[in-house]
Design a protein around this motif. Structure first.
Motif, mmCIF file in Angstrom:
data_model
loop_
_atom_site.group_PDB
_atom_site.id
_atom_site.type_symbol
_atom_site.label_atom_id
_atom_site.label_comp_id
_atom_site.label_asym_id
_atom_site.label_seq_id
_atom_site.Cartn_x
_atom_site.Cartn_y
_atom_site.Cartn_z
ATOM 1 N N LEU A 312 0.823 -1.211 0.000
ATOM 2 C CA LEU A 312 0.000 0.000 0.000
ATOM 3 C C LEU A 312 0.857 1.261 0.000
ATOM 4 C CD1 LEU A 312 -2.673 -1.093 2.615
ATOM 5 C CD2 LEU A 312 -3.020 -0.832 0.159
ATOM 6 N N SER A 378 4.139 15.100 8.208
ATOM 7 C CA SER A 378 3.240 15.514 7.123
ATOM 8 C C SER A 378 4.000 15.870 5.853
ATOM 9 C CB SER A 378 2.394 16.705 7.577
ATOM 10 O OG SER A 378 3.227 17.734 8.073
ATOM 11 N N GLN A 388 -1.099 5.448 7.391
ATOM 12 C CA GLN A 388 -2.469 5.115 6.966
ATOM 13 C C GLN A 388 -2.640 3.629 6.735
ATOM 14 O OE1 GLN A 388 -4.975 7.352 4.156
ATOM 15 N NE2 GLN A 388 -3.220 8.683 3.977
ATOM 16 N N GLN A 391 -2.870 1.994 10.022
ATOM 17 C CA GLN A 391 -4.166 2.343 10.587
ATOM 18 C C GLN A 391 -5.252 1.402 10.074
ATOM 19 O OE1 GLN A 391 -5.912 5.950 8.992
ATOM 20 N NE2 GLN A 391 -6.827 6.464 10.956
ATOM 21 N N VAL A 403 -4.488 8.582 12.875
ATOM 22 C CA VAL A 403 -3.223 9.087 12.325
ATOM 23 C C VAL A 403 -3.099 10.568 12.654
ATOM 24 C CG1 VAL A 403 -1.951 9.560 10.212
ATOM 25 C CG2 VAL A 403 -3.133 7.383 10.489
ATOM 26 N N GLN A 405 -0.846 13.686 11.578
ATOM 27 C CA GLN A 405 0.201 14.163 10.675
ATOM 28 C C GLN A 405 0.732 15.484 11.202
ATOM 29 O OE1 GLN A 405 -0.509 12.836 6.366
ATOM 30 N NE2 GLN A 405 -2.453 13.658 7.016
ATOM 31 N N GLN B 68 -9.074 -0.824 2.810
ATOM 32 C CA GLN B 68 -7.871 -0.883 1.996
ATOM 33 C C GLN B 68 -7.741 -2.254 1.358
ATOM 34 O OE1 GLN B 68 -4.793 0.107 4.803
ATOM 35 N NE2 GLN B 68 -5.390 2.244 4.873
ATOM 36 N N ASP B 69 -7.193 -2.280 0.154
ATOM 37 C CA ASP B 69 -7.008 -3.554 -0.523
ATOM 38 C C ASP B 69 -5.669 -3.553 -1.254
ATOM 39 O OD1 ASP B 69 -7.045 -5.858 -1.941
ATOM 40 O OD2 ASP B 69 -8.920 -5.463 -3.012
ATOM 41 N N ALA B 87 -4.161 4.796 -4.151
ATOM 42 C CA ALA B 87 -2.943 4.082 -3.763
ATOM 43 C C ALA B 87 -3.218 3.013 -2.712
ATOM 44 C CB ALA B 87 -1.908 5.069 -3.231
ATOM 45 N N PHE B 88 -4.336 3.122 -2.004
ATOM 46 C CA PHE B 88 -4.664 2.142 -0.980
ATOM 47 C C PHE B 88 -5.692 1.134 -1.467
ATOM 48 C CE2 PHE B 88 -2.826 5.581 1.401
ATOM 49 C CZ PHE B 88 -2.053 4.927 2.339
ATOM 50 N N GLY B 89 -5.983 1.155 -2.744
ATOM 51 C CA GLY B 89 -6.951 0.226 -3.293
ATOM 52 C C GLY B 89 -8.376 0.561 -2.902
ATOM 53 N N ARG B 90 -8.628 1.828 -2.492
ATOM 54 C CA ARG B 90 -9.979 2.225 -2.098
ATOM 55 C C ARG B 90 -10.748 2.755 -3.299
ATOM 56 N NH1 ARG B 90 -7.565 5.640 2.906
ATOM 57 N NH2 ARG B 90 -6.654 6.713 1.139
ATOM 58 N N GLY B 243 -1.719 18.968 4.440
ATOM 59 C CA GLY B 243 -1.729 18.111 5.629
ATOM 60 C C GLY B 243 -2.247 18.780 6.889
ATOM 61 N N VAL B 246 -8.205 18.030 7.028
ATOM 62 C CA VAL B 246 -8.781 16.756 7.439
ATOM 63 C C VAL B 246 -7.678 15.704 7.636
ATOM 64 C CG1 VAL B 246 -10.414 14.998 6.727
ATOM 65 C CG2 VAL B 246 -10.761 17.346 6.035
ATOM 66 N N GLN B 247 -7.824 14.878 8.671
ATOM 67 C CA GLN B 247 -6.834 13.833 8.909
ATOM 68 C C GLN B 247 -7.316 12.499 8.333
ATOM 69 O OE1 GLN B 247 -3.621 14.493 10.601
ATOM 70 N NE2 GLN B 247 -4.433 16.344 9.680
ATOM 71 N N PRO B 248 -6.389 11.670 7.856
ATOM 72 C CA PRO B 248 -6.781 10.393 7.258
ATOM 73 C C PRO B 248 -7.460 9.482 8.288
ATOM 74 C CG PRO B 248 -4.388 10.501 7.616
ATOM 75 C CD PRO B 248 -4.942 11.861 7.900
ATOM 76 N N PRO B 249 -8.320 8.582 7.859
ATOM 77 C CA PRO B 249 -8.649 8.292 6.463
ATOM 78 C C PRO B 249 -9.847 9.089 5.939
ATOM 79 C CG PRO B 249 -9.607 6.601 7.853
ATOM 80 C CD PRO B 249 -8.958 7.613 8.780
ATOM 81 N N ASP B 259 -3.112 13.256 -2.389
ATOM 82 C CA ASP B 259 -2.691 11.856 -2.491
ATOM 83 C C ASP B 259 -2.318 11.509 -3.926
ATOM 84 O OD1 ASP B 259 -3.169 11.559 0.155
ATOM 85 O OD2 ASP B 259 -5.074 10.500 -0.053
#
Lengths: 524, 303
Positions: A312, A378, A388, A391, A403, A405, B68-69, B87-90, B243, B246-249, B259
């Motif tokens: 990932l 960050s 992430q 997480q 998370v 940052q 995530q995938d 990038a996270f497969g979402r 950054g 909003v914080q992830p996710p 991203d």
């Protein structure tokens, strides 16, 4: 018109011939451009705190010894050396034909001036002072002989003297520039400083007088490359585009997903430069809730699929690391590889056995939710991605993972204070003694907030022991404690994914993974 | 005995008279507004966006937008993932749609907060004038001295990252913008005969401000709000981009754009789709703002 066409055809034919010839003569006028991943905090090797400054300084400054990529100590500025039988002093015999870029001759007094500069409180040296360990004092015993004395035996000294952070600076420059030394790097290395615009670019030119280079690289005399321009291009995509369009000949920190694509192309050479030490890992905070519970720390390790995290965060471009000291380090212990296989069911079982319950979405104990705070830098490209990805896996087993940052200073402060549960980061080392910074009490980097008298004892023993077999036993025990207590989660190997044009050959690195261009050449 | 003040205080008959008188022209104004091309286009764009962002998620309640995938990263747009994956497969479609809620609601909160505080300060400064007005306006000048985004960055750096802090930070920049406009308009209205009349009849200051001044300065406020709605969306995206937002996710348009920027030549969809949505929203509210300005400004020639 006709004439130029002929010239053009001739040039084309020549290029073909050059490509076919096995050993084309190197282009001695070659000027190369390197797309660099991060800005430098300073170019002063003795005050920097960045791994990324190391490779640059390795090309400007020479060290007393040259550490080969497999950690052999070989001559560079020192021709030979001797350790006293009690291990309390080291005597180095220096080359007598070396001069700094500014014309100052290199001798024992210059080494002493450097050691004095590093140990001076006003210098505020971080890495360099640490690397000298117990041996932070030097005196000249003749014009070309210098003696280091130690307060206690310190086995890692020789290898660590090969890190660019102990490169020799011109004593005249140290005197002259004071606080601005980082803007005027003057060493004895293969390349001399030309100009530097902070956060933008750095220009180096060939040191024509260079004849004392490390024999271990196989290259004799001044470098073939005439000039190096290091352009700082922090945005990964911009760095890749710069390289693909031919505006740079070398790209550092290639993003994993592009690495996979570009390495298949004939035009390029992919050089994975292994960075030794502790790899990319996460210290887990054993000092505060909820990770002060060993069951939680173990559950975190079972819950996270490292292969998935690497996929990932960096398109699977790196290998997993399962040990505190990474593969390739002298004290790497393969028996620890299977300490915590990916097993989410076991993660949940571990929590359950320790009295945690899961009435809703998240685990709880004594009315408090299992909340994990993952910190990330960050401004870094990979740090937030790693955070992430972790997480995601922690949430899957019912941990309320968040998370945070932050900019680097806030990130450092939060982890030192112990406000965070874990942070993925890197630490570079050429000796197992790296562990002392992370696990001795009161150390700056004891982000696990963990102390254990037995562990401290082992680490101190390791510092004194110079027999490799005995050292291995000591560090195997220390690493076993770290894994049993689950205060560190190894994540992946640390590699600088370097991509160069095929025309550039001979790029190498010193032990630890510091790229060196003194032996590189560009074909015409 | 009925005093003059009582006459004003008894709202009912007055209201009726005003309503009766205003009805036909209001009807005409609506009709005219609907023929205003940019206004209609803006309304249409915003309506489409609102449906996509607020109604569509109800149809895809089963999608876990944070799942995530590792096996499905950077999948290009396909029947399964209409906008591809990140990038996270979402699934990018669900993230863009949910991200729109964050971005749009956050920008509405920003203009609301900034608007309420700024308008209040502006009304007070403009109506009372004197030393009160002077102090307020100099404070406003102080805020205006900072470039907007810089102030927002500084405030959110102090408050710490997060959506709520980001909203507060940007709302603070909006306060002086509203206050300036409203104070100026209020000073103009302050000495018009109908305000003087209300004063003569003995109405309280706040009553006059709310019933006589505010309605007369509101066209400017409305136009300003629509213009700044778009700017606020851009700024909340900008904070997310670096950054601080909003914080992830949690998805948000600026964060998704950020991203995607590292893979733009390899996976264009991660940047392009949220980019299109953000652009549509900004264009939409700006068109509405343009239209309203034309319709509400009595000095502009009717078409």
């Amino acid at each position: 018109m006709h004439h130029s066409l002929k010239q053009f055809l001739a040039a084309g034919a020549f290029a073909l011939v050059a490509q076919q010839a096995a050993a084309a003569p190197p282009d001695l006028d070659a000027k190369i451009t390197i797309g660099w991943g991060q800005p430098f905090d300073t170019l002063n090797p003795h005050t920097t705190g960045n791994r990324n400054v190391g490779p640059i300084d390795a090309n400007i400054f020479d060290t007393l010894i040259w550490l080969t990529p497999d950690f052999k100590v070989t001559p560079l500025l020192a021709k030979s050396w001797e350790m006293s039988p009690d291990g309390l002093s080291y005597t180095f015999t220096l080359r007598d034909d070396v001069t700094f870029h500014d014309g100052t001759p290199f001798d024992a007094a210059a080494v002493v001036a450097n050691v004095d500069y590093i140990t001076n409180k006003d210098t505020q040296s971080k890495i360099s002072l640490n690397l000298m360990g117990n041996c932070a004092s030097a005196k000249a015993i003749s014009k070309y002989q210098v003696q280091f004395t130690c307060t206690a035996p310190y086995a890692p000294l020789l290898a660590q003297l090969g890190e660019p952070y102990l490169g020799m600076q011109s004593p005249k420059a140290i005197q002259e520039y004071g606080k601005d030394l980082g803007l005027h790097p003057i060493g004895t290395g293969p390349f001399a400083f030309v100009s530097y615009v902070p956060t933008q670019s750095l220009v180096l030119k060939r040191n024509e007088a260079y004849k004392w280079g490390p024999a271990a690289t196989g290259h004799i005399g001044p470098p073939d490359i005439a000039q190096i321009t290091v352009q700082i291009v922090s945005t990964a995509q911009a760095r890749v585009s710069q390289f693909q369009t031919g505006q740079s000949d070398v790209m550092q920190e290639t993003p994993g997903v592009f690495w996979n694509a570009l390495r298949k192309m004939d035009r390029y050479t992919a050089i994975p430069v292994p960075i030794s030490g502790m790899g990319i890992f996460a210290p887990i905070n054993a000092g505060s809730f909820p990770t002060n519970d060993i069951a939680v720390r173990k559950a975190i390790q079972y819950a996270i699929d490292k292969v998935g995290v690497i996929q990932l965060a960096s398109a699977g471009a790196f290998a997993v690391s399962n040990t505190p000291l990474v593969k390739g380090m002298p004290d790497y212990d393969a028996s620890l590889e299977n300490s915590y296989p990916y097993d989410p069911a076991k993660a949940e079982a571990t929590l359950k056995a320790a009295g945690w319950t899961k009435p809703g979405e998240f685990w709880e104990k004594d009315g408090k939710t299992l909340t994990i705070k993952i910190s990330a830098i960050s401004t870094s490209a990979e740090s937030p991605l790693l955070a992430q990805a972790m997480q995601g896996y922690l949430r899957k087993v019912g941990m309320d993972a968040n998370v945070f940052q932050m900019a680097t200073p806030a990130w450092l402060a939060a982890n030192i204070k112990g406000d965070m549960s874990l942070a993925a980061l890197q630490y570079i080392a050429v000796d197992s003694d790296a562990l002392h910074l992370w696990f001795l009490p009161d150390q700056y980097f004891n982000w696990s907030h963990y102390t254990n008298p037995e562990l401290s004892d082992l680490i101190l023993q390791g510092q004194k022991e110079s027999d490799p077999a005995k050292r291995f036993t000591i560090y195997a025990k220390a690493q076993k404690i770290l894994m049993d207590e689950a205060v560190i989660m190894p994540i992946r190997e640390n590699v600088d994914l370097l991509m160069t044009t095929r025309k550039l050959t001979g790029v190498t690195w010193s032990g630890g993974g510091f790229e060196y261009f003194g032996a590189a050449s560009m074909s015409k | 005995m009925r005093t003059a003040a009582d006459l004003v205080a008894a709202p009912k008959p007055v209201d009726v008279i005003i309503d009766d008188a205003a009805l036909p022209p209001a009807h005409g104004a609506l009709w005219r507004a609907l023929r205003h091309r940019s206004l209609v286009a803006g309304l249409f764009i915003c309506l489409v966006l609102a449906v996509l962002v607020f109604a569509l998620p109800m149809l895809m309640s089963s999608v876990d937008l944070n799942a995530q995938d590792p096996m499905a990263t950077f999948a290009p747009p396909s029947a399964e993932h209409l906008m591809g994956t990140d990038a996270f497969g979402r699934d990018l479609l669900s993230r863009v749609v949910y991200g729109g809620r964050t971005t749009i609601l956050a920008s509405i909160c920003i203009v609301f907060l900034g608007g309420v505080f700024g308008t209040t300060l502006g009304l007070i400064a403009g109506y009372f004038g004197g030393i009160t007005g002077f102090v307020i306006m100099r404070l406003i000048d102080l805020l205006l001295a900072f470039p907007g985004i810089l102030l927002a960055l500084a405030v959110s750096a102090v408050l710490g990252p997060g959506l709520v802090n980001g909203v507060i930070a940007i709302a603070i920049i909006l306060v002086p913008v509203y206050a300036r406009l409203v104070a100026g308009a209020t000073t103009e209205v302050r000495h018009l005969p109908y305000v003087d009349a209300a004063v003569t009849l003995g109405s309280g200051s706040w009553r006059i401000i709310l019933r006589h001044v505010l309605p007369n300065v509101s066209p400017g406020i409305i136009v300003l709000t629509t213009t700044w709605l778009g700017v606020a969306a851009l700024w909340i995206a900008a904070l997310g981009f670096i950054g601080l937002g909003v914080q992830p996710p949690t998805p948000e348009w600026g964060v998704i754009l950020n991203d995607g920027q590292n893979y733009i030549t390899l996976a264009w969809w991660i940047t392009v789709f949220p980019g299109i949505f953000l652009a549509m929203f900004v264009i939409g509210v700006n068109l509405i703002g343009d239209g309203l300005r034309d319709e509400l400004d009595p000095t502009l020639v009717r078409h």
